[in-house]
Design a protein around this motif. Structure first.
Motif, short mmCIF file in Angstrom:
data_model
loop_
_atom_site.label_atom_id
_atom_site.label_comp_id
_atom_site.label_asym_id
_atom_site.label_seq_id
_atom_site.Cartn_x
_atom_site.Cartn_y
_atom_site.Cartn_z
N GLU A 4 0.86 -1.17 0.00
CA GLU A 4 0.00 0.00 0.00
C GLU A 4 0.90 1.22 0.00
O GLU A 4 1.70 1.41 0.90
CB GLU A 4 -0.91 0.01 1.23
CG GLU A 4 -1.90 1.14 1.22
CD GLU A 4 -2.90 1.05 2.36
OE1 GLU A 4 -3.79 1.89 2.40
OE2 GLU A 4 -2.78 0.15 3.21
N LEU A 23 -6.60 -4.45 -5.57
CA LEU A 23 -7.85 -4.04 -4.94
C LEU A 23 -8.01 -2.56 -5.24
O LEU A 23 -7.23 -1.74 -4.75
CB LEU A 23 -7.81 -4.27 -3.43
CG LEU A 23 -7.63 -5.71 -2.96
CD1 LEU A 23 -7.50 -5.77 -1.45
CD2 LEU A 23 -8.78 -6.56 -3.44
N TYR A 25 -10.51 0.78 -5.14
CA TYR A 25 -11.70 1.32 -4.50
C TYR A 25 -12.16 2.54 -5.28
O TYR A 25 -11.35 3.41 -5.61
CB TYR A 25 -11.39 1.70 -3.05
CG TYR A 25 -11.14 0.50 -2.18
CD1 TYR A 25 -12.17 -0.10 -1.47
CD2 TYR A 25 -9.87 -0.05 -2.08
CE1 TYR A 25 -11.95 -1.21 -0.68
CE2 TYR A 25 -9.63 -1.17 -1.29
CZ TYR A 25 -10.67 -1.74 -0.59
OH TYR A 25 -10.46 -2.85 0.19
N ALA A 27 -15.09 5.57 -5.22
CA ALA A 27 -16.15 6.25 -4.47
C ALA A 27 -17.08 6.94 -5.46
O ALA A 27 -16.62 7.45 -6.48
CB ALA A 27 -15.54 7.28 -3.52
N LEU A 60 -19.21 -1.54 -0.53
CA LEU A 60 -18.88 -1.46 0.89
C LEU A 60 -19.15 -0.05 1.39
O LEU A 60 -18.43 0.88 1.02
CB LEU A 60 -17.39 -1.81 1.11
CG LEU A 60 -16.93 -3.14 0.54
CD1 LEU A 60 -15.42 -3.23 0.57
CD2 LEU A 60 -17.54 -4.28 1.32
N ASP A 63 -19.05 2.70 -1.20
CA ASP A 63 -17.93 2.66 -2.15
C ASP A 63 -17.95 1.31 -2.87
O ASP A 63 -18.59 0.37 -2.43
CB ASP A 63 -16.59 2.83 -1.42
CG ASP A 63 -16.42 4.21 -0.82
OD1 ASP A 63 -17.13 5.14 -1.24
OD2 ASP A 63 -15.57 4.36 0.07
N VAL A 64 -17.22 1.23 -3.97
CA VAL A 64 -17.13 -0.01 -4.73
C VAL A 64 -15.70 -0.52 -4.68
O VAL A 64 -14.76 0.24 -4.94
CB VAL A 64 -17.56 0.21 -6.21
CG1 VAL A 64 -17.42 -1.08 -7.00
CG2 VAL A 64 -18.98 0.75 -6.28
N ARG A 65 -15.55 -1.78 -4.31
CA ARG A 65 -14.23 -2.42 -4.31
C ARG A 65 -14.19 -3.39 -5.48
O ARG A 65 -15.04 -4.27 -5.61
CB ARG A 65 -13.96 -3.17 -3.02
CG ARG A 65 -12.54 -3.81 -3.03
CD ARG A 65 -12.30 -4.72 -1.84
NE ARG A 65 -13.17 -5.88 -1.95
CZ ARG A 65 -13.59 -6.59 -0.89
NH1 ARG A 65 -13.25 -6.25 0.32
NH2 ARG A 65 -14.39 -7.63 -1.07
N THR A 67 -11.84 -6.27 -7.16
CA THR A 67 -10.69 -7.16 -6.98
C THR A 67 -10.36 -7.74 -8.35
O THR A 67 -11.25 -8.22 -9.04
CB THR A 67 -11.01 -8.29 -5.98
OG1 THR A 67 -11.46 -7.72 -4.76
CG2 THR A 67 -9.80 -9.16 -5.72
N GLU A 104 -2.70 -2.70 -3.33
CA GLU A 104 -3.97 -1.99 -3.20
C GLU A 104 -3.79 -0.68 -3.95
O GLU A 104 -2.88 0.07 -3.68
CB GLU A 104 -4.30 -1.73 -1.75
CG GLU A 104 -5.58 -0.95 -1.61
CD GLU A 104 -6.02 -0.82 -0.18
OE1 GLU A 104 -6.35 0.30 0.20
OE2 GLU A 104 -6.05 -1.83 0.54
N SER A 106 -5.95 2.67 -4.94
CA SER A 106 -7.18 3.41 -4.78
C SER A 106 -7.37 4.36 -5.93
O SER A 106 -6.44 5.07 -6.31
CB SER A 106 -7.14 4.20 -3.47
OG SER A 106 -7.01 3.30 -2.38
#
Length: 107
Positions: A4, A23, A25, A27, A60, A63-65, A67, A104, A106
């Motif tokens: 990260e 991963l 994310y 928003a 979540l 928000d959308v995750r 993978t 990860e 973002s």
């Protein structure tokens, strides 16, 4: 190993082929200009993009995750060998067998 960090670190691991899961994310908000999630990968055309295979999508707390796993590209005969830069030494090196590291990222 969980990675990260900022766009420079993410780009370095992607360029080295050392990422086995992403991963991302997202928003539901529009910010306009801002920091990028991944730094320059030296991609000159759409044929050189890093493709991802989406394995899961989850909502979540609004928000959308996403993978996903990087799709291993078939090397083009005219493509130069991938190199990474050792920032401390300022030298370039061709990666050997890299460790598999999830990143990860973002958005």
């Amino acid at each position: 190993v969980w990675l990260e960090g900022g766009p420079t670190l993410a780009a370095a691991f992607l360029a080295a082929g050392a990422v086995d899961e992403v991963l991302a994310y997202i928003a539901p908000a529009l910010l306009g200009a801002g920091a990028s999630a991944v730094g320059d990968l030296g991609i000159a055309s759409i044929a050189d993009v890093v493709r991802l295979d989406v394995t899961d999508v989850a909502v979540l707390a609004g928000d959308v995750r996403i993978t996903a796993t990087p799709v291993l590209a078939v090397p083009r005969p005219d493509a130069p060998k991938s190199t990474t830069t050792d920032a401390a030494a300022g030298t370039a090196a061709t990666p050997s067998t890299p460790p598999q590291v999830p990143a990860e990222v973002s958005a």
